[in-house]
Design an enzyme around this catalytic site. Structure first.
Site, mmCIF file in Angstrom:
data_model
loop_
_atom_site.group_PDB
_atom_site.id
_atom_site.type_symbol
_atom_site.label_atom_id
_atom_site.label_comp_id
_atom_site.label_asym_id
_atom_site.label_seq_id
_atom_site.Cartn_x
_atom_site.Cartn_y
_atom_site.Cartn_z
ATOM 1 N N GLN A 1 0.922 -1.319 0.012
ATOM 2 C CA GLN A 1 0.031 -0.103 0.071
ATOM 3 C C GLN A 1 0.840 1.206 0.019
ATOM 4 O OE1 GLN A 1 -3.169 -1.106 3.178
ATOM 5 N NE2 GLN A 1 -3.929 0.385 1.746
ATOM 6 N N HIS A 2 0.170 2.462 -0.320
ATOM 7 C CA HIS A 2 0.589 3.732 -0.205
ATOM 8 C C HIS A 2 1.820 4.200 -1.252
ATOM 9 C CE1 HIS A 2 -1.500 3.082 3.484
ATOM 10 N NE2 HIS A 2 -0.663 2.412 4.045
ATOM 11 N N ASP B 1 -2.097 -4.978 -0.402
ATOM 12 C CA ASP B 1 -1.832 -6.195 0.411
ATOM 13 C C ASP B 1 -2.704 -6.597 1.562
ATOM 14 O OD1 ASP B 1 -0.621 -4.199 1.855
ATOM 15 O OD2 ASP B 1 1.611 -5.244 1.691
#
Length: 496
Positions: free
Chosen positions: A80-81, A243
């Site tokens: 992520q991110h 994820d």
């Protein structure tokens, strides 16, 4: 057959799932390198993800012993991110800045203030911006690399980028988009007004990907990729997700009452909710799930990344490291480690560094240091579980995933520190499995196939991994956990 792809920090994994038979036919992974720099810089080249996907794809199909033409759908899970900034031709303008990058802590603090503090963030986004979210990375790029920023045409997350490579489509879904910092997690929509504060020169209608529902396919594999991989041109690519969201699907955590705990490079604790959650603590992220609900989540940045650092200090392989952990007693004879090698998100200490405390001439042993780092990372998980409040109250079982879940002694430690029964799914690489299940859901949605039925068919628990809390150790860990909290309060002013 369906493929699940999980692009993590350390490697990309591919699993081949036979949905009709309810079995995993094959799996493989390929590593990729991490670019580390001063001030918490953590980046990767997107080309490395593609190379790893290619390698793991062919290896997994070879293990499975099935023809590529048997593949009907692909689902992608991604860390992520991360910020993937592309130009008009779809080429990266800068290496992908990752979730564990803390170089943008200053920009994050400024954004939180401009959005009206924690309350303003909660009102606009349903969560509080954290260092590591995409928003501060974009602000950093604007400030530090204006020439690249001015050429930015598309802003994607890691899993969005792999979907883009597979299909040519620039889309996103609510689960992964929740961690950008410019997405309303309660209303499931981009906050263009927030984006304008972060990047006033960019047009969000052009730069931000189109949002689709979690059960909606991105499209089909583009012809060039189909020819390269030997796939049919009608292979569906699912929406995919972060994820954590795919890991929840891969553990069957799509209904209330379950908790998924991941011992990966980072650590996460999450529980499904059918409604948005406005938590009392700003550290709880009200992310959307990739199954239609919400996935309130706590993330710590140092788990297997921290244990690996200590293991490599002594030159131990995984087996020897586990033996050393087992050799030391509960509490590691007074040794305490604050394992913040990458800074920390929970508690919010993005600029922190690791500390080894309580060492004496009698307890400074390899076994105590190895045990102390495993205990300390697990204490962070317990803290996260406590912050989930009502969603985790009375939980009867924790479903454990991630690389650390393969360790019997670590599973028992989680059970003893949390006082809760722990069990692993048969497939501990739950994010890749979850991505494959979501691919089957997207491809068969029009047939009335539900995600719940797919999880029931393919998510199985491994009875051999079951860990029951030991009352004596549970009691002993109360004092050790209190010591850890006191050390953190003393050294970082964090009152838990």
């Amino acid at each position: 057959m369906y493929l699940g792809v999980d692009c993590g920090t350390q490697s990309t994994k591919v699993v081949v799932v036979d949905v009709d038979q309810g079995v995993i036919r094959g799996e493989a992974s390929r590593e990729h390198s991490l670019i580390e720099g001063d001030n918490g810089r953590r980046e990767q080249h997107v080309e490395d993800w593609i190379a790893a996907l290619r390698g793991a794809f062919h290896a997994a199909l070879e293990v499975a012993g099935v023809p590529t033409k048997a593949i009907r759908g692909i689902g992608v899970s991604g860390q992520q991110h991360g910020m993937v900034a592309l130009d008009r031709e779809g080429q990266p303008l800068y290496p992908a800045k990752l979730w564990c990058d803390t170089e943008t802590a200053t920009q994050n603090a400024e954004l939180v203030e401009r959005l009206g503090g924690e309350s303003g963030c909660l009102d606009k986004l349903g969560l509080v911006l954290q260092t590591g979210y995409t928003a501060s990375k974009l602000a950093w790029l604007r400030e530090m690399h204006p020439e690249a920023y001015q050429r930015l045409d598309t802003l994607l997350l890691p899993h969005d980028y792999l979907n883009f490579w597979l299909t040519g489509e620039r889309v996103a879904e609510a689960g992964d988009a929740s961690g950008t910092g410019y997405f309303d997690t309660c209303q499931r929509r981009w906050r263009e007004d927030v984006f304008a504060i972060i990047a006033p020169e960019l047009d969000p209608q052009r730069v931000l990907p189109r949002l689709i529902d979690s059960h909606t396919p991105v499209g089909y594999v583009r012809p060039a990729v189909a020819r390269e991989l030997g796939l049919s041109e009608d292979v569906v690519v699912a929406s995919g997700g972060g994820d954590n969201m795919m890991g929840a699907i891969g553990t069957g955590n799509i209904t209330p009452g379950l908790v998924t705990l991941s011992l990966g490079t980072s650590g996460t604790v999450c529980a499904y909710s059918p409604e948005p959650v406005r938590a009392e603590n700003a550290m709880v992220a009200n992310f959307c799930s990739s199954s239609g609900g919400w996935l309130p989540l706590i993330c710590t940045m140092n788990v297997t990344s921290a244990t690996t650092r200590v293991r490599e200090m002594f030159g131990f392989d995984l087996t020897t490291f586990g033996e050393q952990v087992a050799r030391a007693p509960v509490g590691a004879e007074g040794v305490t480690i604050l394992p913040f090698f990458n800074g920390e998100r929970v508690p919010a200490l993005p600029q922190a560094s690791a500390s080894f405390l309580g060492l004496t001439s009698r307890n400074a042993t390899a076994s105590n240091l190895c045990r102390a780092v495993v205990e300390s990372t697990t204490f962070g998980m317990r803290y996260g579980l406590e912050m989930l409040g009502g969603l985790a109250d009375g939980v009867s079982q924790i479903r454990l995933i991630g690389g650390g879940a393969n360790s019997a002694i670590w599973r028992q430690m989680v059970a003893d520190i949390t006082g809760t029964e722990v069990v692993c799914p048969q497939i501990t690489d739950a994010a890749a499995l979850g991505a494959a299940l979501q691919a089957a859901w997207c491809e068969r949605y029009h047939e009335g196939v539900t995600l719940a039925s797919l999880c029931e068919q393919l998510v199985h628990l491994d009875g051999r991994s079951l860990a029951i809390p030991d009352p004596t150790r549970v009691e002993a860990y109360q004092d050790v956990y209190a010591r850890y909290r006191q050390v953190l309060a003393t050294h970082h002013g964090i009152a838990w």
